[in-house]
Design a protein around this motif. Structure first.
Motif, PDB file in Angstrom:
ATOM      1  N   THR A 144       0.700  -1.138   0.159  1.00 27.43           N
ATOM      2  CA  THR A 144      -0.284  -0.159  -0.010  1.00 27.43           C
ATOM      3  C   THR A 144       0.582   1.147  -0.171  1.00 27.43           C
ATOM      4  OG1 THR A 144       0.045  -0.288   2.604  1.00 27.43           O
ATOM      5  CG2 THR A 144      -1.529  -0.916   1.319  1.00 27.43           C
ATOM      6  N   VAL A 145       0.449   2.848  -0.549  1.00 32.07           N
ATOM      7  CA  VAL A 145       1.103   3.341  -0.461  1.00 32.07           C
ATOM      8  C   VAL A 145       0.020   4.626  -0.121  1.00 32.07           C
ATOM      9  CG1 VAL A 145       1.816   3.040  -2.712  1.00 32.07           C
ATOM     10  CG2 VAL A 145      -0.278   4.257  -2.464  1.00 32.07           C
ATOM     11  N   VAL A 146       0.979   5.904   0.250  1.00 33.83           N
ATOM     12  CA  VAL A 146       0.607   6.823   0.813  1.00 33.83           C
ATOM     13  C   VAL A 146       0.994   7.969  -0.337  1.00 33.83           C
ATOM     14  CG1 VAL A 146       1.064   6.698   3.301  1.00 33.83           C
ATOM     15  CG2 VAL A 146       2.997   7.648   2.130  1.00 33.83           C
ATOM     16  N   GLY A 147      -0.701   8.667   0.328  1.00 32.51           N
ATOM     17  CA  GLY A 147      -0.982   9.879  -1.025  1.00 32.51           C
ATOM     18  C   GLY A 147       0.012  10.832  -0.586  1.00 32.51           C
ATOM     19  N   ALA A 148       0.218  12.232  -2.033  1.00 30.13           N
ATOM     20  CA  ALA A 148       0.646  12.908  -1.768  1.00 30.13           C
ATOM     21  C   ALA A 148       0.540  14.318  -0.701  1.00 30.13           C
ATOM     22  CB  ALA A 148       1.007  13.927  -3.197  1.00 30.13           C
ATOM     23  N   ALA A 149      -1.252  14.580  -0.464  1.00 27.68           N
ATOM     24  CA  ALA A 149      -1.284  15.487   0.196  1.00 27.68           C
ATOM     25  C   ALA A 149      -0.831  14.733   1.841  1.00 27.68           C
ATOM     26  CB  ALA A 149      -3.242  15.110   0.003  1.00 27.68           C
ATOM     27  N   GLU A 150      -1.270  13.403   2.161  1.00 32.26           N
ATOM     28  CA  GLU A 150      -1.424  13.071   3.441  1.00 32.26           C
ATOM     29  C   GLU A 150      -0.082  12.916   3.826  1.00 32.26           C
ATOM     30  OE1 GLU A 150      -2.645   9.292   4.001  1.00 32.26           O
ATOM     31  OE2 GLU A 150      -3.072   8.176   2.132  1.00 32.26           O
ATOM     32  N   LEU A 151       1.054  13.015   2.915  1.00 35.02           N
ATOM     33  CA  LEU A 151       2.387  13.080   3.453  1.00 35.02           C
ATOM     34  C   LEU A 151       2.875  14.114   3.391  1.00 35.02           C
ATOM     35  CD1 LEU A 151       5.080  11.325   3.445  1.00 35.02           C
ATOM     36  CD2 LEU A 151       5.037  11.481   1.420  1.00 35.02           C
ATOM     37  N   GLU A 152       2.340  14.707   2.929  1.00 33.99           N
ATOM     38  CA  GLU A 152       2.917  16.315   2.927  1.00 33.99           C
ATOM     39  C   GLU A 152       1.754  16.953   4.755  1.00 33.99           C
ATOM     40  OE1 GLU A 152       4.132  19.097   1.036  1.00 33.99           O
ATOM     41  OE2 GLU A 152       4.296  17.978  -1.077  1.00 33.99           O
ATOM     42  N   ALA A 153       1.141  16.777   4.458  1.00 32.00           N
ATOM     43  CA  ALA A 153       0.396  16.956   5.959  1.00 32.00           C
ATOM     44  C   ALA A 153       1.503  16.156   7.104  1.00 32.00           C
ATOM     45  CB  ALA A 153      -0.915  16.447   6.060  1.00 32.00           C
ATOM     46  N   PHE A 154       0.992  15.189   7.248  1.00 30.25           N
ATOM     47  CA  PHE A 154       2.363  14.235   8.122  1.00 30.25           C
ATOM     48  C   PHE A 154       3.612  14.640   8.232  1.00 30.25           C
ATOM     49  CE2 PHE A 154       6.126  11.460   9.073  1.00 30.25           C
ATOM     50  CZ  PHE A 154       5.099  10.897  10.381  1.00 30.25           C
ATOM     51  N   LEU A 155       4.307  15.448   7.025  1.00 31.31           N
ATOM     52  CA  LEU A 155       5.657  16.102   7.124  1.00 31.31           C
ATOM     53  C   LEU A 155       5.664  17.522   8.079  1.00 31.31           C
ATOM     54  CD1 LEU A 155       6.867  15.042   3.736  1.00 31.31           C
ATOM     55  CD2 LEU A 155       7.635  14.332   5.536  1.00 31.31           C
ATOM     56  N   ASP A 156       4.531  18.041   7.415  1.00 32.86           N
ATOM     57  CA  ASP A 156       4.097  19.628   7.951  1.00 32.86           C
ATOM     58  C   ASP A 156       4.844  19.674   9.606  1.00 32.86           C
ATOM     59  OD1 ASP A 156       4.147  20.670   5.620  1.00 32.86           O
ATOM     60  OD2 ASP A 156       2.290  20.903   5.488  1.00 32.86           O
ATOM     61  N   ARG A 157       4.433  18.091  10.284  1.00 34.19           N
ATOM     62  CA  ARG A 157       3.377  18.391  11.343  1.00 34.19           C
ATOM     63  C   ARG A 157       4.919  17.423  12.605  1.00 34.19           C
ATOM     64  NH1 ARG A 157      -1.509  14.817  13.937  1.00 34.19           N
ATOM     65  NH2 ARG A 157      -0.174  15.314  15.423  1.00 34.19           N
ATOM     66  N   VAL A 158       6.297  17.348  11.233  1.00 30.21           N
ATOM     67  CA  VAL A 158       6.987  16.572  11.882  1.00 30.21           C
ATOM     68  C   VAL A 158       8.486  17.866  12.629  1.00 30.21           C
ATOM     69  CG1 VAL A 158       9.137  15.109  12.001  1.00 30.21           C
ATOM     70  CG2 VAL A 158       6.809  14.419  10.570  1.00 30.21           C
ATOM     71  N   PRO A 159       8.390  17.770  14.061  1.00 33.08           N
ATOM     72  CA  PRO A 159       9.402  18.397  14.354  1.00 33.08           C
ATOM     73  C   PRO A 159      10.558  18.708  13.326  1.00 33.08           C
ATOM     74  CG  PRO A 159       9.127  17.047  16.071  1.00 33.08           C
ATOM     75  CD  PRO A 159       8.602  17.206  15.215  1.00 33.08           C
ATOM     76  N   ALA A 160      11.240  19.460  12.908  1.00 30.10           N
ATOM     77  CA  ALA A 160      12.644  19.822  12.192  1.00 30.10           C
ATOM     78  C   ALA A 160      14.061  19.244  12.314  1.00 30.10           C
ATOM     79  CB  ALA A 160      12.967  21.572  11.890  1.00 30.10           C
ATOM     80  N   ASP A 161      13.898  18.945  13.834  1.00 26.61           N
ATOM     81  CA  ASP A 161      15.337  18.189  14.246  1.00 26.61           C
ATOM     82  C   ASP A 161      15.024  16.336  14.485  1.00 26.61           C
ATOM     83  OD1 ASP A 161      13.083  16.861  16.381  1.00 26.61           O
ATOM     84  OD2 ASP A 161      14.714  18.315  17.504  1.00 26.61           O
ATOM     85  N   CYS A 162      13.734  16.461  14.046  1.00 24.04           N
ATOM     86  CA  CYS A 162      13.337  14.994  13.393  1.00 24.04           C
ATOM     87  C   CYS A 162      13.519  14.736  12.492  1.00 24.04           C
ATOM     88  CB  CYS A 162      12.014  14.549  14.241  1.00 24.04           C
ATOM     89  SG  CYS A 162      11.184  12.479  13.648  1.00 24.04           S
ATOM     90  N   LEU A 163      14.523  13.292  11.772  1.00 22.46           N
ATOM     91  CA  LEU A 163      14.054  12.808  11.010  1.00 22.46           C
ATOM     92  C   LEU A 163      13.339  12.092  10.126  1.00 22.46           C
ATOM     93  CD1 LEU A 163      18.453  11.368  10.022  1.00 22.46           C
ATOM     94  CD2 LEU A 163      17.217  13.792   9.634  1.00 22.46           C
ATOM     95  N   VAL A 164      12.918  11.867   8.583  1.00 20.77           N
ATOM     96  CA  VAL A 164      11.704  10.711   7.918  1.00 20.77           C
ATOM     97  C   VAL A 164      12.621  10.524   6.955  1.00 20.77           C
ATOM     98  CG1 VAL A 164       9.739  10.972   6.460  1.00 20.77           C
ATOM     99  CG2 VAL A 164       9.903  12.587   8.926  1.00 20.77           C
ATOM    100  N   VAL A 165      12.495   9.133   7.359  1.00 18.48           N
ATOM    101  CA  VAL A 165      12.980   8.290   6.529  1.00 18.48           C
ATOM    102  C   VAL A 165      11.634   7.812   4.842  1.00 18.48           C
ATOM    103  CG1 VAL A 165      14.908   6.663   5.795  1.00 18.48           C
ATOM    104  CG2 VAL A 165      14.843   8.115   7.013  1.00 18.48           C
ATOM    105  N   LEU A 166      12.083   8.316   4.370  1.00 23.96           N
ATOM    106  CA  LEU A 166      11.104   7.266   2.805  1.00 23.96           C
ATOM    107  C   LEU A 166      11.759   6.725   2.251  1.00 23.96           C
ATOM    108  CD1 LEU A 166       8.124   8.013   1.719  1.00 23.96           C
ATOM    109  CD2 LEU A 166       9.007  10.566   0.596  1.00 23.96           C
ATOM    110  N   ASP A 167      11.651   5.107   3.030  1.00 22.77           N
ATOM    111  CA  ASP A 167      11.967   4.096   2.388  1.00 22.77           C
ATOM    112  C   ASP A 167      10.980   4.110   0.634  1.00 22.77           C
ATOM    113  OD1 ASP A 167      12.783   1.711   1.596  1.00 22.77           O
ATOM    114  OD2 ASP A 167      12.823   1.100   3.074  1.00 22.77           O
TER     115      ASP A 167
END
Ligand SMILES: *Cc1c(COP(=O)(O)O)cnc(C)c1O
Length: 357
Positions: A165-188
């Motif tokens: 399954t995949v995550v869509g563009a809008a939900e991914l961006e909304a998520f990224l907006d909520r992640v603090p700048a000092d936390c890495l997000v690794v998109l595998d």
């Protein structure tokens, strides 16, 4: 009293990685659909590069992998300083976790997802935070809610292994907006080349505006080089530089570097093979739906059957026919898309299985 050597306590709880198996069925027939590999052998041009590199294995490889990095950078039109390679993307994942993990830190991922995450997180000393899938998909809202001041890294496996399954563009961006700048997000994005859903964002388009976003890619799946072990990350220069510090000397060998370069140059031919696999994926899922199975839409080179308590029985039925699939006990079975013959062998087992999920 005989004392024994002392080991890290984490090893007592540690379950070693279990690779996909190969089984042999009636008449010695074997269909390996347990490791999401490409069913195709190396292209002639890639094999030639491998053979040529073989002549010089008395020498150490280029420790900085400069030609390979240059080729990757050219290919994706990104600066070389933003690329770091490793021994498979599993190796790059280990490097990332060595760069951020320590006691007191947290690393988050969806579950079920890629089996290497829990293993490598526990070895890094960080605490794992697993957020259950929802309808076989990442629950990004719940993941954002679970972020604490200790969260240093979050994996988003897109498409997700083993559900496809995949995550869509809008939900991914909304998520990224909520992640603090000092936390890495690794998109595998190990399966990026198989994605056909146009609503799925390409991490390489997103990361330039997001300094805490890292994209992971591999030569093991679409590029058919699983046996040579090359993966890479693309990210902000500060992140790429930090991760590069953890590179164990010479881990990407010279034959792998040559094969990676040759594969990027043969991309058109390789992507034709990917297209065949995508067509087979749709054929296999369509046939399973007709047979009465519930199968989430997949954007990768495998399909997922949630089987719960029936998982091991279904897997045993596949084994008996020489079809090796990947069971996750109590959860479900992941079936790689192979050659048309491999897939037909699997579909025959599924057809004759007495129950449905
Ligand atoms: C297969 C896979 C990889 C690739 O592993 P390599 O070490 O590059 O062979 C990475 N991430 C996920 C989610 C995978 O399924």
């Amino acid at each position: 009293m005989s004392a024994t050597p002392r080991f890290r306590s984490v090893l007592d709880r540690f379950v070693a990685y279990k690779p996909g198996k190969t089984v042999t069925g009636p008449g010695g027939r074997s269909f390996k659909l347990s490791s999401n590999e490409s069913p195709y052998g190396p292209l002639p041009s890639v094999l030639e590069a491998i053979t040529e590199a073989g002549r010089q294995v008395n020498r150490y490889p280029d420790n900085s992998c400069s030609e390979l990095i240059a080729e990757i950078a050219r290919h994706h039109r990104v600066p070389e300083e933003q690329v770091t390679v490793g021994c498979g993307s599993v190796g790059v994942t280990q490097m990332l976790l060595e760069a951020v993990g320590e006691p007191g830190s947290e690393v988050m991922y969806a579950w079920r997802s890629f089996e290497a995450y829990p293993l490598l997180v526990s070895l890094s000393g960080a605490a794992a935070v697993q957020v259950p899938l929802r309808d076989e998909r990442h629950d990004l809202a719940a993941m954002a809610d679970a972020i604490t001041a200790q969260t240093r890294l979050i994996f988003v496996c897109n498409p997700n292994n083993p559900t496809g399954t995949v995550v869509g563009a809008a939900e991914l961006e909304a998520f990224l907006d909520r992640v603090p700048a000092d936390c890495l997000v690794v998109l595998d994005e190990a399966y990026r080349e198989y994605v056909r859903d146009t609503d799925v964002s390409d991490g390489l388009m997103l990361y330039p505006q997001r300094p805490n976003l890292v994209v992971l890619r591999t030569f093991s799946k679409a590029y058919g080089l699983a046996g040579l072990r090359i993966g890479y990350l693309v990210g902000h220069p500060l992140v790429a530089a930090a991760v590069r510090k953890t590179y164990l000397p010479f881990t990407v060998n010279s034959v792998a570097q040559a094969a990676g370069i040759a594969s990027l140059r043969a991309e058109d031919e390789l992507l034709e093979r990917v297209e065949l696999t995508v067509k087979e994926r749709e054929r296999v899922r369509g046939a399973l739906l007709v047979q009465g199975w519930t199968v989430p839409a997949s954007e990768a080179n495998f399909v997922w059957l949630r089987l719960g308590e029936d998982t091991m029985a279904f897997s045993a039925a596949c084994d008996a026919a020489g079809v090796s699939v990947r069971p996750f006990a109590g959860d479900g079975v992941r079936v790689s898309i192979g050659s048309p013959d491999d897939n037909d062998a699997f579909l025959a087992v599924a057809e004759s299985y007495p129950t449905r999920n």
